[in-house]
Motif scaffolding. Sequence first.
Motif, mmCIF file in Angstrom:
data_model
loop_
_atom_site.group_PDB
_atom_site.id
_atom_site.type_symbol
_atom_site.label_atom_id
_atom_site.label_comp_id
_atom_site.label_asym_id
_atom_site.label_seq_id
_atom_site.Cartn_x
_atom_site.Cartn_y
_atom_site.Cartn_z
ATOM 1 N N PHE A 169 -26.694 -59.495 -26.151
ATOM 2 C CA PHE A 169 -27.543 -58.412 -26.657
ATOM 3 C C PHE A 169 -28.136 -57.602 -25.499
ATOM 4 O O PHE A 169 -28.043 -56.378 -25.471
ATOM 5 N N GLU A 170 -28.743 -58.304 -24.541
ATOM 6 C CA GLU A 170 -29.356 -57.579 -23.427
ATOM 7 C C GLU A 170 -28.304 -57.001 -22.494
ATOM 8 O O GLU A 170 -28.471 -55.911 -21.952
ATOM 9 N N GLN A 171 -27.188 -57.717 -22.352
ATOM 10 C CA GLN A 171 -26.170 -57.271 -21.390
ATOM 11 C C GLN A 171 -25.337 -56.103 -21.916
ATOM 12 O O GLN A 171 -25.020 -55.173 -21.173
ATOM 13 N N GLU A 172 -24.987 -56.164 -23.215
ATOM 14 C CA GLU A 172 -24.042 -55.174 -23.738
ATOM 15 C C GLU A 172 -24.676 -54.162 -24.695
ATOM 16 O O GLU A 172 -24.316 -52.988 -24.690
ATOM 17 N N VAL A 173 -25.603 -54.639 -25.520
ATOM 18 C CA VAL A 173 -26.125 -53.757 -26.564
ATOM 19 C C VAL A 173 -27.224 -52.828 -26.021
ATOM 20 O O VAL A 173 -27.243 -51.633 -26.339
ATOM 21 N N LEU A 174 -28.128 -53.377 -25.207
ATOM 22 C CA LEU A 174 -29.248 -52.543 -24.747
ATOM 23 C C LEU A 174 -28.814 -51.301 -23.963
ATOM 24 O O LEU A 174 -29.369 -50.215 -24.189
ATOM 25 N N PRO A 175 -27.814 -51.409 -23.063
ATOM 26 C CA PRO A 175 -27.389 -50.177 -22.384
ATOM 27 C C PRO A 175 -26.883 -49.121 -23.378
ATOM 28 O O PRO A 175 -27.193 -47.926 -23.238
ATOM 29 N N ALA A 176 -26.136 -49.568 -24.389
ATOM 30 C CA ALA A 176 -25.639 -48.618 -25.398
ATOM 31 C C ALA A 176 -26.791 -48.047 -26.213
ATOM 32 O O ALA A 176 -26.816 -46.856 -26.550
ATOM 33 N N LEU A 177 -27.757 -48.903 -26.530
ATOM 34 C CA LEU A 177 -28.923 -48.442 -27.293
ATOM 35 C C LEU A 177 -29.672 -47.354 -26.521
ATOM 36 O O LEU A 177 -30.021 -46.315 -27.089
ATOM 37 N N ARG A 178 -29.904 -47.604 -25.232
ATOM 38 C CA ARG A 178 -30.653 -46.613 -24.428
ATOM 39 C C ARG A 178 -29.914 -45.277 -24.385
ATOM 40 O O ARG A 178 -30.527 -44.214 -24.461
ATOM 41 N N GLU A 179 -28.617 -45.363 -24.295
ATOM 42 C CA GLU A 179 -27.840 -44.118 -24.253
ATOM 43 C C GLU A 179 -27.948 -43.370 -25.580
ATOM 44 O O GLU A 179 -28.159 -42.155 -25.612
ATOM 45 N N ARG A 180 -27.830 -44.106 -26.690
ATOM 46 C CA ARG A 180 -27.901 -43.466 -28.016
ATOM 47 C C ARG A 180 -29.288 -42.865 -28.262
ATOM 48 O O ARG A 180 -29.419 -41.771 -28.812
ATOM 49 N N VAL A 181 -30.318 -43.596 -27.857
ATOM 50 C CA VAL A 181 -31.686 -43.099 -28.050
ATOM 51 C C VAL A 181 -31.917 -41.850 -27.191
ATOM 52 O O VAL A 181 -32.486 -40.856 -27.663
ATOM 53 N N GLY A 182 -31.452 -41.897 -25.950
ATOM 54 C CA GLY A 182 -31.602 -40.736 -25.074
ATOM 55 C C GLY A 182 -30.903 -39.516 -25.643
ATOM 56 O O GLY A 182 -31.449 -38.403 -25.627
ATOM 57 N N THR A 183 -29.717 -39.721 -26.194
ATOM 58 C CA THR A 183 -28.972 -38.607 -26.784
ATOM 59 C C THR A 183 -29.707 -38.059 -28.006
ATOM 60 O O THR A 183 -29.818 -36.842 -28.189
ATOM 61 N N ALA A 184 -30.214 -38.957 -28.843
ATOM 62 C CA ALA A 184 -30.914 -38.515 -30.059
ATOM 63 C C ALA A 184 -32.171 -37.724 -29.709
ATOM 64 O O ALA A 184 -32.469 -36.698 -30.327
ATOM 65 N N LEU A 185 -32.894 -38.196 -28.694
ATOM 66 C CA LEU A 185 -34.137 -37.507 -28.323
ATOM 67 C C LEU A 185 -33.852 -36.190 -27.619
ATOM 68 O O LEU A 185 -34.612 -35.235 -27.753
ATOM 69 N N ALA A 186 -32.749 -36.140 -26.869
ATOM 70 C CA ALA A 186 -32.416 -34.898 -26.154
ATOM 71 C C ALA A 186 -31.848 -33.861 -27.106
ATOM 72 O O ALA A 186 -31.994 -32.659 -26.872
ATOM 73 N N ALA A 187 -31.202 -34.317 -28.182
ATOM 74 C CA ALA A 187 -30.596 -33.382 -29.126
ATOM 75 C C ALA A 187 -31.653 -32.431 -29.648
ATOM 76 O O ALA A 187 -32.733 -32.842 -30.028
ATOM 77 N N GLY A 188 -31.310 -31.169 -29.637
ATOM 78 C CA GLY A 188 -32.248 -30.189 -30.171
ATOM 79 C C GLY A 188 -33.126 -29.563 -29.119
ATOM 80 O O GLY A 188 -33.773 -28.556 -29.367
ATOM 81 N N ASP A 189 -33.161 -30.165 -27.892
ATOM 82 C CA ASP A 189 -34.018 -29.584 -26.856
ATOM 83 C C ASP A 189 -33.592 -28.172 -26.506
ATOM 84 O O ASP A 189 -34.411 -27.349 -26.121
ATOM 85 N N ASN A 190 -32.289 -27.904 -26.657
ATOM 86 C CA ASN A 190 -31.802 -26.568 -26.329
ATOM 87 C C ASN A 190 -31.519 -25.741 -27.578
ATOM 88 O O ASN A 190 -30.924 -24.680 -27.515
ATOM 89 N N GLU A 191 -31.911 -26.321 -28.733
ATOM 90 C CA GLU A 191 -31.665 -25.603 -29.979
ATOM 91 C C GLU A 191 -32.921 -24.854 -30.393
ATOM 92 O O GLU A 191 -34.010 -25.088 -29.878
ATOM 93 N N ALA A 192 -32.733 -24.008 -31.370
ATOM 94 C CA ALA A 192 -33.899 -23.290 -31.894
ATOM 95 C C ALA A 192 -34.853 -24.281 -32.537
ATOM 96 O O ALA A 192 -34.458 -25.299 -33.082
#
Length: 219
Positions: free
Chosen positions: A193-216
């Motif tokens: 979980f910590e070795q494989e899932v957390l890195p993927a989780l951080r990437e997905r969360v970062g993408t979700a939070l960044a989405a829309g920053d450049n949108e109206a």
Amino acid sequence: MRSNSSSSTTPTDAVGKTETFAELLARVQACTVCAAHLPHPPRPILRVSPTARLLIVGQAPGRRVHETGIPWNDASGDTLRQWLGITRETFYDVSRIALAPAGLCYPGTVKGSDLPPRPECAPLWHPPLRAAMPDIRLTLLIGAYAQAYYLGKRRGRTLADTVAAWRDFAPDYFPLPHPSPRNRLWLKRNPWFEQEVLPALRERVGTALAAGDNEAVHP
Ligand code: SF4
């Protein structure tokens, strides 16, 4: 409970009339549907806004959260923020992150353990809340109750099976174990979980939070 907007409209309320986000929140706040089963008068604890991009669905408030009104303001929250790779400031930025557990009110304890979230709650409030948050890119399902409500029969046989199959629930959902200190043994037994899932989780969360920053900005 907080919202950063009172002017946005949600699709409809239970009787089909258009209601504002603030009106929906007022209905949630006034809920007494399962009051007879709760140890205290209902106190729904959630932080939502119509611009949120990430929704975190936990189990139900514990006693401390019930008393303070601040979700995830405890050791579990510290671990969760570390898993997500975000600061407290970002975590409590309600314009980007919504916090709404499967049961919104503290359900009480039995023999020192928290009772499960009230079963009436998620079917009653999650559909209208989600409809009122159209920018949600990703929903984190923390623990078995959130996963049971959102994934139903798609869940694995065990929580570990469900979490290990996280790719099957992309892009909408990401199942996680509960970050409670009581789950340290689970984490120790499941080092993937910590070795494989957390890195993927951080990437997905970062993408979700960044989405829309450049949108109206959403109206
Ligand atoms: S737990 Fe949910 S359904 Fe029950 S009173 Fe609180 S908000 Fe209403």
